[in-house]
Design an enzyme around this catalytic site. Structure first.
Site, PDB file in Angstrom:
ATOM      1  N   LYS A 114       0.814  -1.213   0.000  1.00 28.94           N
ATOM      2  CA  LYS A 114       0.000   0.000   0.000  1.00 28.94           C
ATOM      3  C   LYS A 114       0.849   1.266   0.000  1.00 28.94           C
ATOM      4  O   LYS A 114       0.429   2.286  -0.549  1.00 28.94           O
ATOM      5  CB  LYS A 114      -0.966   0.003   1.185  1.00 28.94           C
ATOM      6  CG  LYS A 114      -2.078  -1.023   1.034  1.00 28.94           C
ATOM      7  CD  LYS A 114      -3.269  -0.731   1.922  1.00 28.94           C
ATOM      8  CE  LYS A 114      -4.403  -1.688   1.566  1.00 28.94           C
ATOM      9  NZ  LYS A 114      -5.598  -1.512   2.384  1.00 28.94           N
ATOM     10  N   LYS A 206      -4.779  -9.706  -6.184  1.00 29.70           N
ATOM     11  CA  LYS A 206      -6.007  -9.870  -5.390  1.00 29.70           C
ATOM     12  C   LYS A 206      -7.092  -8.892  -5.864  1.00 29.70           C
ATOM     13  O   LYS A 206      -6.785  -7.755  -6.213  1.00 29.70           O
ATOM     14  CB  LYS A 206      -5.639  -9.643  -3.923  1.00 29.70           C
ATOM     15  CG  LYS A 206      -6.684  -9.010  -3.044  1.00 29.70           C
ATOM     16  CD  LYS A 206      -6.178  -8.825  -1.632  1.00 29.70           C
ATOM     17  CE  LYS A 206      -6.527  -7.461  -1.063  1.00 29.70           C
ATOM     18  NZ  LYS A 206      -7.949  -7.157  -0.934  1.00 29.70           N
ATOM     19  N   LYS A 209     -10.759  -3.276  -3.485  1.00 23.99           N
ATOM     20  CA  LYS A 209     -11.556  -2.061  -3.634  1.00 23.99           C
ATOM     21  C   LYS A 209     -10.759  -0.981  -4.334  1.00 23.99           C
ATOM     22  O   LYS A 209     -11.301  -0.114  -4.990  1.00 23.99           O
ATOM     23  CB  LYS A 209     -11.956  -1.523  -2.266  1.00 23.99           C
ATOM     24  CG  LYS A 209     -12.860  -2.393  -1.463  1.00 23.99           C
ATOM     25  CD  LYS A 209     -13.149  -1.693  -0.141  1.00 23.99           C
ATOM     26  CE  LYS A 209     -13.669  -2.655   0.900  1.00 23.99           C
ATOM     27  NZ  LYS A 209     -12.991  -2.504   2.177  1.00 23.99           N
TER      28      LYS A 209
END
Ligand code: ATP
Ligand code: MG
Length: 344
Positions: A114, A206, A209
């Site tokens: 991230k 993966k 969102k």
């Protein structure tokens, strides 16, 4: 020592809920209600570890709550609330920041992914996220945590934190008669054919969102036409489906679609391949479209209905927060005594 069995898990209000959240987490939440006391949390404090627009965050907190209820979570028998309404999460997280070691957090792959290349510019909260997650679970001394495969590493860290707290404060815990151990080591529940649902565009990434392509995921609020379009466009390889699971190795896109089918149908991958082995993707995808639209359609429309009544949603969250706080405050009184804080 045996702890009262209790389930805790959370979902971030960070954007559109997708099939990965549904199959990897929410479906499990629903099933566990029969066997355990469950606490399901909309983790808004985790959400702000990356920038969230305030109006959008509020909308998203209510939407995740609506999804919980639409999928069949009963907020009367169990507890549903948003994290920021129970300040004890933040309080225990600070203590855990002082228990967790830098070396442990440095190994967390979610932070690396991230934060990306510009790590210096990531928030301190994004780095400390796993300590807050440990506090979320342990402030209720929860014993079981249903999550997707991507959260396995964070759960292991939560266990390490619980264990180190129990060890570091063993004498104090014993002196207060709270021992031999204060926190349980929470067990991850990661099971079934869809613990890691992959992007429809890239079977090695993966479903998430935060993926910029909406075609990478199926959102819980997508209508039947959109679901059909996304599945038809999903990346595949040119071969027909194999007859057994071994044949899915090194075919990530095929493996993903078979896993999704199996999870939606409540079957194993082997059973799905028993039925579709040798079939072309075109016919398999047509069956998957029907299955997915049939399962998700009612969830999506119920979500849309519920979010139109924010007063009801907010009442659910308020009631859940009050019940959650009663448990959390109890834990924090003990924790303060164990650590040696003076309290009123
Ligand atoms: P974000 O990109 O903001 O982290 P997310 O899609 O990862 O969003 P989270 O709120 O972080 O969603 O995770 C909620 C739950 O859904 C967790 O239990 C997580 O393990 C699970 N989950 C998330 N993505 C997947 C996936 N692709 N497959 C299976 N489970 C998933
Ligand atoms: Mg996530």
């Amino acid at each position: 020592m045996t702890f009262k069995e209790r389930v805790f898990s959370g979902v971030q209000p960070t954007g559109n809920l997708h099939l990965g959240n549904y199959l990897g987490a929410i479906v499990k939440f629903v099933a566990l209600q029969e066997q355990y006391d469950c606490i399901y949390c909309v983790v808004d404090m985790h959400a702000i570890t990356v920038w969230q627009d305030p109006a959008e965050l509020k909308r998203s907190i209510r939407e995740v709550t609506a999804a919980f209820i639409a999928c069949g979570i009963d907020p009367k028998r169990h507890i549903v609330f948003n994290q920021s309404q129970v300040a004890e999460h933040a309080e225990l997280a600070w203590i855990f920041n002082c228990v967790a070691r830098l070396g442990w957090l440095n190994r967390m792959t979610q932070f690396k992914e991230k934060a990306g290349k510009d790590r210096e510019n990531a928030s301190v909260g994004l780095y400390a996220y796993p300590a807050l997650m440990a506090a979320d679970i342990l402030v209720y001394r929860a014993t079981h945590v249903p999550v997707g495969e991507d959260q396995k590493q964070h759960l292991e860290l939560a266990r390490d934190i619980a264990q180190k707290f129990n060890n570091d404060f063993a004498a104090s815990i014993a002196a207060l008669g709270l021992g031999p151990v204060f926190f349980p080591l929470p067990e991850p529940l990661i099971q079934g054919p869809a613990t890691r649902v992959m992007s429809l565009r890239d079977g090695t990434k993966k479903m998430s969102k935060s993926d910029p392509s909406d075609y990478s995921r199926i959102n819980l609020t997508d209508d039947a036409d959109t679901i059909a379009q996304k599945i038809r466009k999903a990346k595949t390889d040119p071969d027909p489906l194999p007859h057994d699971e071994k044949g899915l190795e090194s075919r990530p896109e095929a493996d993903n679609l078979v896993g999704i089918f199996a999870a939606l149908a409540g079957k194993t991958k082997a059973e799905v391949l028993g039925e579709f082995g040798g079939a072309q993707f075109s016919s398999f995808k047509a069956a998957l479209v029907e299955l997915a639209a049939g399962k998700l359609g009612p969830v999506g429309s119920e979500m849309k209905r519920l979010v139109q009544d924010p007063a009801y949603i907010d009442a659910v969250l308020g009631d859940g927060a009050a019940r959650a706080q009663a448990i959390a405050a109890d834990t924090m009184r003990y924790v303060k005594d164990v650590v040696g804080f003076v309290r009123r």
